[in-house]
Design a protein around this motif. Sequence first.
Motif, PDB file in Angstrom:
ATOM      1  N   ASP A 151       0.676  12.598   2.210  1.00 36.90           N
ATOM      2  CA  ASP A 151       0.263  11.574   3.180  1.00 36.90           C
ATOM      3  C   ASP A 151       0.084  10.218   2.502  1.00 36.90           C
ATOM      4  O   ASP A 151      -0.025   9.188   3.174  1.00 36.90           O
ATOM      5  CB  ASP A 151      -1.060  11.989   3.836  1.00 36.90           C
ATOM      6  N   GLY A 152       0.042  10.224   1.182  1.00 42.10           N
ATOM      7  CA  GLY A 152      -0.089   9.002   0.408  1.00 42.10           C
ATOM      8  C   GLY A 152       0.237   9.274  -1.043  1.00 42.10           C
ATOM      9  O   GLY A 152       0.359  10.438  -1.467  1.00 42.10           O
ATOM     10  N   PHE A 153       0.391   8.208  -1.834  1.00 43.40           N
ATOM     11  CA  PHE A 153       0.798   8.364  -3.231  1.00 43.40           C
ATOM     12  C   PHE A 153       0.031   7.433  -4.159  1.00 43.40           C
ATOM     13  O   PHE A 153      -0.386   6.340  -3.764  1.00 43.40           O
ATOM     14  CB  PHE A 153       2.285   8.035  -3.403  1.00 43.40           C
ATOM     15  N   ILE A 154      -0.092   7.891  -5.404  1.00 44.39           N
ATOM     16  CA  ILE A 154      -0.501   7.036  -6.513  1.00 44.39           C
ATOM     17  C   ILE A 154       0.637   7.085  -7.525  1.00 44.39           C
ATOM     18  O   ILE A 154       1.013   8.161  -7.997  1.00 44.39           O
ATOM     19  CB  ILE A 154      -1.807   7.529  -7.171  1.00 44.39           C
ATOM     20  N   VAL A 164      -0.434   3.283  -3.800  1.00 46.78           N
ATOM     21  CA  VAL A 164      -1.043   2.326  -4.705  1.00 46.78           C
ATOM     22  C   VAL A 164      -0.395   2.517  -6.070  1.00 46.78           C
ATOM     23  O   VAL A 164      -0.012   3.633  -6.433  1.00 46.78           O
ATOM     24  CB  VAL A 164      -2.579   2.519  -4.766  1.00 46.78           C
ATOM     25  N   ILE A 165      -0.230   1.425  -6.798  1.00 50.88           N
ATOM     26  CA  ILE A 165       0.364   1.459  -8.132  1.00 50.88           C
ATOM     27  C   ILE A 165      -0.729   1.265  -9.165  1.00 50.88           C
ATOM     28  O   ILE A 165      -1.546   0.344  -9.059  1.00 50.88           O
ATOM     29  CB  ILE A 165       1.428   0.345  -8.314  1.00 50.88           C
ATOM     30  N   LYS A 183      -9.457  -5.407 -10.333  1.00 48.34           N
ATOM     31  CA  LYS A 183      -9.919  -5.857  -9.015  1.00 48.34           C
ATOM     32  C   LYS A 183      -8.866  -5.588  -7.943  1.00 48.34           C
ATOM     33  O   LYS A 183      -9.183  -5.142  -6.833  1.00 48.34           O
ATOM     34  CB  LYS A 183     -10.260  -7.347  -9.060  1.00 48.34           C
ATOM     35  N   ALA A 184      -7.614  -5.855  -8.281  1.00 47.41           N
ATOM     36  CA  ALA A 184      -6.530  -5.650  -7.312  1.00 47.41           C
ATOM     37  C   ALA A 184      -6.366  -4.167  -6.986  1.00 47.41           C
ATOM     38  O   ALA A 184      -6.138  -3.799  -5.823  1.00 47.41           O
ATOM     39  CB  ALA A 184      -5.224  -6.215  -7.864  1.00 47.41           C
ATOM     40  N   PHE A 185      -6.497  -3.302  -8.002  1.00 45.76           N
ATOM     41  CA  PHE A 185      -6.324  -1.872  -7.775  1.00 45.76           C
ATOM     42  C   PHE A 185      -7.397  -1.307  -6.849  1.00 45.76           C
ATOM     43  O   PHE A 185      -7.091  -0.526  -5.944  1.00 45.76           O
ATOM     44  CB  PHE A 185      -6.335  -1.103  -9.100  1.00 45.76           C
ATOM     45  N   ILE A 186      -8.648  -1.689  -7.058  1.00 43.02           N
ATOM     46  CA  ILE A 186      -9.734  -1.186  -6.213  1.00 43.02           C
ATOM     47  C   ILE A 186      -9.504  -1.597  -4.757  1.00 43.02           C
ATOM     48  O   ILE A 186      -9.688  -0.788  -3.843  1.00 43.02           O
ATOM     49  CB  ILE A 186     -11.093  -1.708  -6.721  1.00 43.02           C
ATOM     50  N   MET A 200      -5.304   2.006   0.798  1.00 40.98           N
ATOM     51  CA  MET A 200      -4.519   3.226   0.848  1.00 40.98           C
ATOM     52  C   MET A 200      -5.306   4.392   1.404  1.00 40.98           C
ATOM     53  O   MET A 200      -4.813   5.148   2.258  1.00 40.98           O
ATOM     54  CB  MET A 200      -4.015   3.554  -0.561  1.00 40.98           C
ATOM     55  N   LEU A 201      -6.555   4.542   0.976  1.00 44.93           N
ATOM     56  CA  LEU A 201      -7.390   5.649   1.454  1.00 44.93           C
ATOM     57  C   LEU A 201      -7.651   5.516   2.957  1.00 44.93           C
ATOM     58  O   LEU A 201      -7.642   6.517   3.690  1.00 44.93           O
ATOM     59  CB  LEU A 201      -8.706   5.686   0.675  1.00 44.93           C
TER      60      LEU A 201
END
Length: 376
Positions: A159-162, A180-181, A362-365, A371-372
């Motif tokens: 349903d989603g990816f990292i 999210v990358i 900061k961008a990842f959080i 994404m969540l």
Amino acid sequence: MKKIFYLGYYNLPDSGTNFVLAAVNKMNYICEAVEKAGYSTEIVSASGAVEKKFCKSKKIKLTDKTTLKLFSSLPRLNRIVSVIDRVILKTKLFLYMVKNTNKDSIVMAYHSLGYMSLVKRLKKLKGFKLIIEAEEIYGDVIGDEKTSQKEYDFFKIADGFIFPTELLSEKVNTKKKPEVIIYGTYHIEKEMPKLFSDGKIHCVYAGTLDPRKGGAAAVEAALFLNGDYHIHVLGFGNEKEKAEMLNIIDDISKKTEAKITYDGLLSGDEFTSFIQSCDIGFSTQSPDAAFNSTSFPSKILTYMVNGLRVVSIRIPAIEKSAVGKFMYYYDEQTPENIAKAIKSIDFSEEYDSRKAIGMLDKAFICDLKTMLKGVE
């Protein structure tokens, strides 16, 4: 606060299980980011013991919002017992997830061939939301087309990816599901006292001793360096890989004025202090290795969060990343070219890798939170 189940081969340095520093560090960082995004995490470990003693099942509180579930494991006395223990461990893992998840649960799974089919069965049975953390496509790495196809089939149920790179995202997430990358760990390490005061330029290769991953190439660069340089190898591997590395170090040391040492496998503050005492980090894996087309070398982030400059092979996964502009590249995997990149570094130039990593953090959080919510 909603809890996320995080499945992976997670372990502690003193737990009596196989300890893979890079994977555990990345999982720890993602748990920190999940917490900052407003969720709690339960890490469900698929790791079994490697010691010749019984290990009890237990749940450990790692932080206020992160717990670790470890299953009991039989003493690894011989190959037969090891096989039996792995079967029992998978059964316990399956039953635990059946009992504790439902259709509203979110499960993050660090991609592994070891429990891929188990996760597929759980997903079908319980209907939870599945986020796959895909570091690489293992079938592509080992050149096994059937394995690759099984992995692509597995990715379809996510349903989603990292992902570790934009390139792997393009290859896998063709349906544009929430993603999210994350290139590696963005946790900036506190500054530690320097260990070296000999005036030399200290270079370090930290990572696996697998010959495909570049440790030998880093050592061989010493052939084209003078006595101003000291090359360190910090690594893990099997006894054969370690013996091969020591032989290479011994052979090259006889042919150069540069100093070369194997400094073992370090962890925690000991590792951080050692890394920060160095000036240059090596990301020297072979450009022809299949995993380099889509994976990002986690060691690059390890160096950057500790303030080091990074000498790297020029490959798209690195050059096109958000940290690509901070690298000192070489284009051909030869000792001479690696040495040229090392000698090209001007230490008087302004360089702040920690600031760049802080921006990525900061961008990842923010992206993780989005994404969540998209998966929910």
